[in-house]
Design an enzyme around this catalytic site. Structure first.
Site, PDB file in Angstrom:
ATOM      1  CD  GLU A 228      59.752  33.073  19.617  1.00 48.37           C
ATOM      2  OE1 GLU A 228      60.056  32.952  18.422  1.00 48.37           O
ATOM      3  OE2 GLU A 228      60.359  32.522  20.565  1.00 48.37           O
TER       4      GLU A 228
ATOM      5  CE  LYS B  94      51.432  28.703  16.681  1.00 49.12           C
ATOM      6  NZ  LYS B  94      51.005  28.645  15.271  1.00 49.12           N
TER       7      LYS B  94
ATOM      8  CG  ASP C  18      49.389  31.426   9.662  1.00 47.96           C
ATOM      9  OD1 ASP C  18      49.677  30.212   9.692  1.00 47.96           O
ATOM     10  OD2 ASP C  18      48.295  31.852   9.258  1.00 47.96           O
TER      11      ASP C  18
ATOM     12  CE1 TYR D  91      60.265  27.779  15.859  1.00 46.41           C
ATOM     13  CE2 TYR D  91      59.614  29.326  14.153  1.00 46.41           C
ATOM     14  CZ  TYR D  91      59.571  28.064  14.706  1.00 46.41           C
ATOM     15  OH  TYR D  91      58.825  27.080  14.093  1.00 46.41           O
TER      16      TYR D  91
ATOM     17  CE  LYS E 135      46.994  29.733  17.267  1.00 49.63           C
ATOM     18  NZ  LYS E 135      46.472  28.415  16.939  1.00 49.63           N
TER      19      LYS E 135
ATOM     20  CB  CYS F  27      23.650   7.354   0.825  1.00 48.81           C
ATOM     21  SG  CYS F  27      25.211   7.758   0.020  1.00 48.81           S
TER      22      CYS F  27
ATOM     23  CB  CYS G  63      24.865   4.331  -2.967  1.00 51.35           C
ATOM     24  SG  CYS G  63      24.706   4.186  -1.169  1.00 51.35           S
TER      25      CYS G  63
ATOM     26  CB  CYS H 122      26.045   6.025   3.448  1.00 52.26           C
ATOM     27  SG  CYS H 122      25.768   4.821   2.132  1.00 52.26           S
TER      28      CYS H 122
ATOM     29  CB  CYS I 279      28.318   3.818  -0.698  1.00 51.36           C
ATOM     30  SG  CYS I 279      28.266   5.630  -0.732  1.00 51.36           S
TER      31      CYS I 279
END
Length: 748
Positions: A128, A130, A132, A238, A326, A431, A434, A449, A455
């Site tokens: 069947e 699928k 979404d 289903y 899929k 980073c 910071c 970092c 931070c």
């Protein structure tokens, strides 16, 4: 494909595999929360599926990673706030995925092997589309709709009953149904309805949805049912959950029964008697995909015989008797306009591509993940080329792919369109938040970092995690409020949340005078905070935001240690052993590098043993460590992360300050639901009435722990014909030994 998906995992060193595994684990955990909990996905379905496959492949190739593999058993995300919580009588699990025809063939072969069927024995499947959309479970009692709930995390969902009543495809009363009937299916929105809704939203200046799935999910989760009523939602049934009596003997007959009760079922559902028929129907549905008028992302196959479904049962998160095949991803080209760096709560620097908006599969996208600095440079973690060695630069014309409704991935670069001024991207070594050094440890794919608590990005992200739905879930304190309160220096660590009322006083002046706040909303926030002063132990552990410690690990640790004080005492006791194992990891890495340079075989086990011995770990510390890593769901990687976090003086002090404000409730003891609940069972020899896999699944379903080896912790050995050394060892240890008939009699 990304570097995570290139090559055989067995070609990686243990160090490389661990680094890739950890990066994937963080990415999958964040993706689950974004998709299932927030209706705001951050990676594409195809990318998520590929990450999950690679993650599982790494665990299969390196079994030492399995104990830390928390994402293998994850389903969805916790239920959202704003709705009542519903515990599913029968869990709403996810599906395993197939991506190639051979994956489907493997699925069919595994079914036959599990059931002991030959290739000549008949075995039919349903196939069947699928859908979404958003999974929904409808509970009917005596033919009356009494409750509707979303999937949530598979065990607990959101109560959306009043909203579900507004959907025309969902009958409020049915005749001729079992006394208790839980109908499960998918809420979705057609393409035409979605376009009309977005046009109305634009005219009213309201939110414009990115795609039908997001629109359906957002509409079903409205706190005002009248808004849901105004949205054109539909429902396909289903499956089913709890039943007082069976619907039928076969899947296809049960679907027909649901249709006769008044539910919409998908007209493309077919019964297939062979693998060839399954693949042919997949191709047929794929060819019709663009003209169906609603979104699908694959085809679901299910064993048709319901008695065989019962024998096959479930893994921890998926049924053995079903799989989703899929569809391939979709592609598009666009311009890369900028590369931004985002800092997460663990300090990871994550590059994000800012794209010239482009439509892919009917959805406009403008962002893409770039994974890490190696991926941008066109190489994998071993230095091998990906994308033919083409790096990614600002200004490039890039190919992206997506499947579904979320952020895509950069798949390729068109060098013929690269601007002459385009410069190689220089990944930051400090980073951006910071200015602390951003360090990439040996074997780690991610640069992090080093600022820790100083931070602001890490501090804010940890606070957001702390108040998120899966953690403390404080009503009225979301991401926006966390950012505001942090900027105002009202909260800098989780414990500060629980002193807000005390610091502001009963007048609430400082808060109620702020934009967006009044006296009532401020009082409601303080009351909501007070309601969370009592927290389950497992949720408290998860809320701390410690790297690698997810919800499943939080539950496992809570069940094993029982109380917060017991866990902290154990971690303190095990610290010397943790440091020794950290030193052993470093010694392993050094030995591996030296052996490779010298062209000899690495002596990893000898090096590791010597490093641990050199540390002189006390017996009690080693015992505490062994107990920690022996906890179900906990492995060395997670254990080291947990130990490091609580050994950090600043972080430990902040956690202790938080705990002082809370009542941390121990978990309930597992109920003794069967004669083997809580016992450790080992199977050996040949079983004649069921396959080994079926026997293991049955034992685990009854609460037993199934082990592959006999030890002092073993309670029962089930020995069939041909039992050898395990039976001998069990006899030496005085362990109870049963034959297959005795085992079946014991478990009823």
């Amino acid at each position: 494909m990304t570097q995570k998906q290139d090559g055989d995992p067995k070609s990686l060193s243990a160090e490389e595999a661990k680094a890739e595994f950890l990066a994937l684990q963080e990415r999958l955990r964040a993706a689950d929360i974004a998709y299932h909990q927030e209706d705001a996905p951050v990676i594409s379905d195809a990318e998520y599926d590929a990450d999950k496959r690679r993650y599982a492949a790494l665990v299969a190739a390196f079994p030492e990673l399995e104990k830390d593999a928390t994402q293998l058993n994850s389903v969805g995300a916790p239920a959202a706030s704003g709705f009542g919580k519903v515990s599913h009588a029968v869990p709403m699990l996810s599906l395993g995925n197939a991506f190639e025809d051979e994956d489907v063939a493997d699925f069919a072969r595994s079914i036959r092997k599990y059931l002991g069927l030959s290739v000549q024995d008949p075995l039919a499947f349903t196939a069947e589309p699928k859908i979404d959309g958003l999974s929904l479970s409808l509970r009917y009692e005596d033919g009356v709709l009494v409750q509707a709930a979303t999937r949530g995390d598979g065990s607990v969902g959101e109560n959306v009953t009043e909203n579900a009543r507004t959907i025309a495809d969902i009958p409020e009363q049915i005749a001729g149904a079992p006394r208790i009937l839980e109908v499960r299916g998918e809420v979705y929105m057609s393409h035409d309805a979605f376009a009309a809704l977005n046009q109305r939203q634009q005219e009213r200046g309201g939110k414009v949805f990115a795609n039908p799935r997001n629109a359906a999910a957002g509409s079903l989760r409205q706190l005002d049912a009248e808004i849901t009523r105004s949205r054109p939602l539909q429902f396909f049934a289903y499956s089913w959950g709890e039943l007082s009596e069976p619907l039928a003997d076969a899947q296809i007959e049960a679907i027909n029964r649901l249709r006769s009760l008044g539910f919409s079922t998908n007209p493309l559902t077919r019964l297939c008697s062979s693998l060839e028929e399954m693949i042919d129907h997949y191709r047929s549905i794929e060819a019709q995909r663009a003209t169906l008028g609603y979104d699908i992302d694959g085809v679901v196959y299910k064993v048709n015989d319901l008695s065989l479904q019962g024998r096959l049962g479930f893994r921890s998160t998926t049924p053995r008797w079903a799989i989703a095949h899929k569809f391939p991803a979709e592609l598009a080209w666009t311009r890369l306009e900028a590369i931004d760096i985002q800092v997460g709560r663990t300090g990871a620097l994550s590059p994000v591509a800012r794209l010239a908006p482009v439509t892919v599969g009917g959805v406009v996208v403008s962002n893409a993940t770039l994974h890490n600095e190696d991926y941008i440079a066109g190489r994998d973690s071993k230095g091998a080329e990906i994308r033919g060695g083409k790096d990614i630069r600002v200004g490039d014309w890039v190919q992206i792919y997506r499947a579904g409704d979320v952020i895509p991935k950069v798949a390729d670069v068109d060098l013929s369109k690269r601007p002459e001024s385009a410069e190689p991207y220089s990944f930051p070594h400090v980073c951006p938040e910071c200015q602390s050094p951003a360090i990439r440890e040996e074997g780690d794919a991610v640069r992090r970092c080093s600022g820790g608590l100083i931070c602001p990005a890490q501090a804010i992200e940890k606070l957001k995690h702390f108040v998120s739905r899966g953690a403390f879930d404080i009503e009225g304190l979301g991401n926006k409020q966390v950012e505001q309160f942090y900027a105002d220096e009202w909260i800098r660590e989780p414990g500060d949340i629980f002193t807000l009322r005390e610091r502001f006083g009963s007048g609430l002046q400082q808060l109620k005078n702020r934009e967006g706040w009044g006296e009532k909303s401020a009082a409601n926030l303080f009351d909501a905070i007070d309601e969370k002063r009592t927290v389950p132990f497992a949720k408290f552990i998860f809320a701390l935001g410690i790297r690698h410690v997810g919800e499943v690990a939080g539950k496992d640790l809570a069940l094993h240690y029982g109380e917060w004080s017991a866990l902290t005492s154990a971690l303190d006791a095990a610290r010397a052993a943790a440091l020794a194992h950290r030193a052993a990891d470093e010694a392993e890495d050094a030995e591996r590098i030296a052996a490779e340079a010298e062209g000899r075989r690495a002596r990893i086990s000898e090096t590791r043993a010597a490093a641990i011995k050199a540390c002189g770990v006390p017996n009690e510390a080693q015992a505490a460590w062994d107990d920690l890593v022996g906890t179900d769901g906990v492995g060395p990687i997670l254990a080291l992360s947990l130990s490091d976090a609580l050994a950090n003086p600043e972080e430990r002090a902040a956690i202790d300050r938080l705990a002082d404000h809370l009542n941390i409730v121990p978990p309930d003891a597992p109920a003794a639901e069967s004669p083997v609940s809580g016992k450790t069972v080992v199977f050996t020899g040949t079983l004649e009435q069921m396959t080994r896999a079926e026997a293991k699944a049955r034992a685990e379903a009854l609460g037993a722990k199934v082990s592959g080896s006999v030890s002092k912790k073993t309670d029962i050995l089930v020995a069939g014909p041909g039992a050898g050394s395990k039976a001998t060892k069990a006899a030496e240890l005085g362990i109870k030994v049963l034959d297959e008939a005795g085992w079946l009699e014991l478990i009823g």
